[in-house]
Design a protein around this motif. Sequence first.
Motif, PDB file in Angstrom:
ATOM      1  N   GLY A 133       4.553  10.264  -9.367  1.00 30.31           N
ATOM      2  CA  GLY A 133       3.937   9.207  -8.568  1.00 30.31           C
ATOM      3  C   GLY A 133       2.460   9.095  -8.869  1.00 30.31           C
ATOM      4  O   GLY A 133       2.008   9.323  -9.994  1.00 30.31           O
ATOM      5  N   TYR A 228      -2.492   5.843  -0.981  1.00 30.18           N
ATOM      6  CA  TYR A 228      -1.982   4.581  -1.514  1.00 30.18           C
ATOM      7  C   TYR A 228      -2.911   3.417  -1.190  1.00 30.18           C
ATOM      8  O   TYR A 228      -3.114   2.520  -2.019  1.00 30.18           O
ATOM      9  CB  TYR A 228      -0.583   4.309  -0.958  1.00 30.18           C
ATOM     10  CG  TYR A 228       0.510   5.123  -1.614  1.00 30.18           C
ATOM     11  CD1 TYR A 228       0.201   6.196  -2.442  1.00 30.18           C
ATOM     12  CD2 TYR A 228       1.845   4.831  -1.401  1.00 30.18           C
ATOM     13  CE1 TYR A 228       1.192   6.945  -3.042  1.00 30.18           C
ATOM     14  CE2 TYR A 228       2.851   5.574  -2.010  1.00 30.18           C
ATOM     15  CZ  TYR A 228       2.520   6.628  -2.822  1.00 30.18           C
ATOM     16  OH  TYR A 228       3.506   7.369  -3.423  1.00 30.18           O
ATOM     17  N   SER A 277      11.842  -1.686  -4.372  1.00 28.36           N
ATOM     18  CA  SER A 277      11.645  -0.319  -4.842  1.00 28.36           C
ATOM     19  C   SER A 277      12.061  -0.179  -6.300  1.00 28.36           C
ATOM     20  O   SER A 277      11.390   0.485  -7.096  1.00 28.36           O
ATOM     21  CB  SER A 277      12.442   0.653  -3.970  1.00 28.36           C
ATOM     22  OG  SER A 277      12.289   1.976  -4.423  1.00 28.36           O
ATOM     23  N   ALA A 280       9.400  -1.697  -8.340  1.00 32.85           N
ATOM     24  CA  ALA A 280       8.240  -0.806  -8.399  1.00 32.85           C
ATOM     25  C   ALA A 280       8.450   0.297  -9.427  1.00 32.85           C
ATOM     26  O   ALA A 280       7.514   0.683 -10.141  1.00 32.85           O
ATOM     27  CB  ALA A 280       7.973  -0.201  -7.020  1.00 32.85           C
ATOM     28  N   ASN A 281       9.673   0.820  -9.521  1.00 30.25           N
ATOM     29  CA  ASN A 281       9.952   1.868 -10.505  1.00 30.25           C
ATOM     30  C   ASN A 281       9.772   1.349 -11.929  1.00 30.25           C
ATOM     31  O   ASN A 281       9.207   2.036 -12.792  1.00 30.25           O
ATOM     32  CB  ASN A 281      11.378   2.393 -10.320  1.00 30.25           C
ATOM     33  CG  ASN A 281      11.542   3.176  -9.035  1.00 30.25           C
ATOM     34  OD1 ASN A 281      10.587   3.740  -8.521  1.00 30.25           O
ATOM     35  ND2 ASN A 281      12.749   3.195  -8.502  1.00 30.25           N
ATOM     36  N   THR A 284       6.083   0.894 -12.598  1.00 35.26           N
ATOM     37  CA  THR A 284       5.403   2.185 -12.735  1.00 35.26           C
ATOM     38  C   THR A 284       5.601   2.771 -14.126  1.00 35.26           C
ATOM     39  O   THR A 284       4.646   3.242 -14.764  1.00 35.26           O
ATOM     40  CB  THR A 284       5.914   3.168 -11.671  1.00 35.26           C
ATOM     41  OG1 THR A 284       5.653   2.632 -10.367  1.00 35.26           O
ATOM     42  CG2 THR A 284       5.224   4.516 -11.808  1.00 35.26           C
ATOM     43  N   THR A 407       5.626   0.729  -2.617  1.00 35.48           N
ATOM     44  CA  THR A 407       6.064   2.078  -2.265  1.00 35.48           C
ATOM     45  C   THR A 407       5.450   2.545  -0.953  1.00 35.48           C
ATOM     46  O   THR A 407       6.000   3.428  -0.288  1.00 35.48           O
ATOM     47  CB  THR A 407       5.692   3.059  -3.394  1.00 35.48           C
ATOM     48  OG1 THR A 407       6.129   2.518  -4.642  1.00 35.48           O
ATOM     49  CG2 THR A 407       6.359   4.409  -3.193  1.00 35.48           C
ATOM     50  N   LEU A 410       7.866   2.609   1.937  1.00 32.82           N
ATOM     51  CA  LEU A 410       8.829   3.707   1.946  1.00 32.82           C
ATOM     52  C   LEU A 410       8.177   5.008   2.398  1.00 32.82           C
ATOM     53  O   LEU A 410       8.784   5.812   3.109  1.00 32.82           O
ATOM     54  CB  LEU A 410       9.440   3.876   0.555  1.00 32.82           C
ATOM     55  CG  LEU A 410      10.262   2.688   0.039  1.00 32.82           C
ATOM     56  CD1 LEU A 410      10.724   2.948  -1.386  1.00 32.82           C
ATOM     57  CD2 LEU A 410      11.447   2.420   0.944  1.00 32.82           C
ATOM     58  N   GLN A 411       6.925   5.240   1.980  1.00 34.04           N
ATOM     59  CA  GLN A 411       6.219   6.445   2.405  1.00 34.04           C
ATOM     60  C   GLN A 411       5.929   6.403   3.905  1.00 34.04           C
ATOM     61  O   GLN A 411       6.085   7.396   4.616  1.00 34.04           O
ATOM     62  CB  GLN A 411       4.914   6.596   1.619  1.00 34.04           C
ATOM     63  CG  GLN A 411       5.093   6.848   0.138  1.00 34.04           C
ATOM     64  CD  GLN A 411       5.681   8.218  -0.158  1.00 34.04           C
ATOM     65  OE1 GLN A 411       5.635   9.122   0.668  1.00 34.04           O
ATOM     66  NE2 GLN A 411       6.249   8.370  -1.345  1.00 34.04           N
TER      67      GLN A 411
END
Length: 531
Positions: A133, A228, A277, A280-281, A284, A407, A410-411
């Motif tokens: 991350g 973040y 999500s 986002a992956n 990233t 993200t 989700l956190q």
Amino acid sequence: MCELGSKPAMALCTHTPVPSTYPSASSVPPAGPFESFVDTSFARIMSRVGALPEGKSNPAFATSPSSAELGSAVINVHLVSVSSKVPLDAGNQQLVQSELGPNSNYDPYQHRAVRHPTNNTETMLHLLKGSLGTGILAMPNAFKNAGWIIGLFGTLFIGIICTYCIHMLVTCAYVLSGRKKVASLNYPQTFEEALRQGPGILPKLAPYAGHFVNLFLFIYQTGTCCVYVVFVASNIQSVVNYHTQVNTDVQIFMLYILLPLILLNYVRNLKYLAPFSTLANIITITGFTITLYYILRDGLPEAADRHMFGTLEGIPLFFGTVLFALEAIGVIMPLENNMKTPVSFGGATGVLNRSMVIIIIIYMGLGFLGFLQYGDQSAGSITLNLPDTEILAQSVQLMLALAIFITYALQCYVSIEIVWNIYLSPHVKSKGYRITFEFLVRTLLVLLTFLLAAAVPNLELFISLFGAFCLSILGIVLPTVIQMATFEQDRSGLRLAKNTFLIVFGLVGLVTGTYISIKDIIHEFFTHHPH
């Protein structure tokens, strides 16, 4: 089984043995691939805070008409019969007898019923994704604080310590599950059960174990959200300030993203976050690849041009940053408990060791190469070192800002589950006010992370602080205490020396890392806010 919201602290619930099968698949409609992914993701997050037994969906979600009022993102669960039983071969039987005792014939692996079990490769990919991350982007800065010699060997050493402590935690959870004759235990339950079976005063402390773990999980997740906020705002600031030629403070950009963050956290159902999500992956991975290209594009300076050893004050900051980057203690037990063959998770060549070898090599490599390239200019995120004048570099900053923005929800979800679902929701009796109070809690949590980030917009200090303060406890000290309580009959000199070292190592890292980080944060605050 404990129902969601049935107690002030769901993390302290004790569970009856999980049945070997769920209702027949013929009695319910099958779940599609997307629903399967969402349900699995939701179960992992919920089990992380102790709301669900590990590896199991909550049937109450499918039947309870008031489930939407319980303050969580509700998913319509389709119960299907999926067995994740592992054949009790000779090796597994030997493991049961060696860990649980010769008189035990209860193997928790044989009693797990997982709706969508993952194979070894899938588990390994999930673990890699959970460990890669924002922390990896801070590794060059960590090497700046420690020097490249200590950076390389220190990252390797901390990685080995983290891996070993994860092995201890998973083994103890397995042993305690066998003694209790339940299919699995999550982290808070494992800590509680270990204390309950421990010597001396430990059983009296057991009722508070879940609260203790939840407190540190909440602080860690909230701290991650602060990181973040700073990350997103700083990367947007870098691009916008270049194009406008106006030096706008990063707090202004935090203010710009505040309302979108609040609205994003109003999403109560993970089903609607899952596609973002995945996006986002992808972003990233693309951003990491382009960042590595910039590090290597113009060649690297000689290692002799960079300092080999950092200052004494920089070592605790290095410790906190590496812990923040490497430690994935929150996702370990949900992943292991969701495996088709959980016996493959441990062992010398198991899923955990193979994953951690890859993770440690990646972190050592990017930290070393990034530090060689940028030296003492290495920022809290290496994306801030990329050339401002190039469109490709600017696109990386904006892409990763978008990925981390997504993200964030989700956190923050874990913090919301702990504060609202576990502690506050059971005390709100009026159905009419339940939704209102839930959205108030969601708003206040986002405001909390915004205010902390705006007060001290320093990425590297936040990463070091929350890594040292939370993960030294969750990732090193508690697993060691759990092992000592679980195997309290084994008081051999070697085990005592090893456990003493781990506890001292974790506590020293906690105290020094937290002290240096807070001292620098206070200095930073008064620098930005003079009297």
